[in-house]
Motif scaffolding. Sequence first.
Motif, PDB file in Angstrom:
ATOM      1  N   UNK A  11       0.702  -1.162   0.249  1.00  0.00           N
ATOM      2  CA  UNK A  11      -0.044   0.128   0.082  1.00  0.00           C
ATOM      3  C   UNK A  11       0.852   1.187  -0.037  1.00  0.00           C
ATOM      4  N   UNK A  12       0.021   2.289  -0.363  1.00  0.00           N
ATOM      5  CA  UNK A  12       0.961   3.688  -0.596  1.00  0.00           C
ATOM      6  C   UNK A  12       1.460   4.121   1.017  1.00  0.00           C
ATOM      7  N   UNK A  13       0.777   3.481   1.973  1.00  0.00           N
ATOM      8  CA  UNK A  13       1.084   4.047   3.262  1.00  0.00           C
ATOM      9  C   UNK A  13       2.314   3.395   3.728  1.00  0.00           C
ATOM     10  N   UNK A  14       2.443   1.964   3.480  1.00  0.00           N
ATOM     11  CA  UNK A  14       3.356   1.196   3.799  1.00  0.00           C
ATOM     12  C   UNK A  14       4.553   1.237   2.833  1.00  0.00           C
ATOM     13  N   UNK A  15       4.516   1.005   1.770  1.00  0.00           N
ATOM     14  CA  UNK A  15       5.382   0.923   0.853  1.00  0.00           C
ATOM     15  C   UNK A  15       5.177   1.791  -0.547  1.00  0.00           C
ATOM     16  N   UNK A  16       5.374   3.245  -0.308  1.00  0.00           N
ATOM     17  CA  UNK A  16       4.942   4.083  -1.407  1.00  0.00           C
ATOM     18  C   UNK A  16       5.755   4.025  -2.748  1.00  0.00           C
ATOM     19  N   UNK A  17       6.723   3.530  -2.636  1.00  0.00           N
ATOM     20  CA  UNK A  17       7.426   3.408  -3.927  1.00  0.00           C
ATOM     21  C   UNK A  17       7.204   2.192  -4.626  1.00  0.00           C
TER      22      UNK A  17
END
Length: 244
Positions: A11-17
């Motif tokens: 997810x963008x909150x956990x692994x944005x790249x």
Amino acid sequence: DVAPIDGRLWTKERMPTVSATFVDGGINFTQYYAETPLCCPARVGVLTGQHTHNHGVLSNTGYVNEFDDSESLATELREAGYFNIIVGKYLNQAQQLNDPTLSAFRKQAIFFMPNGAYYKTILQTKDGIEVYGDSPSDYSTDVIAGKAVDYLSEAPLDKPIFALITPFASHSTPESNLPIPAPRHIDDPACQDIEPWKAPGEGNQPFDLVKVCESLLAVDDLVKGVKDELERQGRLGNTIFIFT
């Protein structure tokens, strides 16, 4: 080396790249399977496109095999003019192989012993052995990230690049049966509310994802570092990323 589970890690909150690169900007190959759920057979499957019973690596002991390493993705791309880089895990105990596939890589920093580790890592490079300690700067995912960026920066701009980057995360450790996150990511708020994952089927136990998630935050940093270096070189718009 991390199960896809059900997407809750990416997810963008956990692994944005990773999320922006592979989830939002990529294609999900839902019929892509690792034939043998062990890392050495799976790695050779990627390099050869062969069934496990054909490529010969049947276990996680890299030197007990019948792998014809004279022809692989790496050797063919080298012949096509690629600048090949391998950083991280390869075949366990591969230092005992006279391996044409490894010879096809111009730059190399692979875990030297049967398994890598998060600390006290030993890497085999083209110039010899490098030994790391147990300080925060020795955290293996960050070491792998630094090596990958350094090697990318040394690639001639007139040659295409093939880079195989395989950090130890999120392997568990024998001591705790859990991965070890980087110090900066211990108790990171992004991972504390992640729900356990339970495989389908009666009797399966829920799998705690907190430490898995924390260990992968450094992998997200790795992907960002690689992308930043490719952008600096003007290669980013002409690069295919594959996350497997």
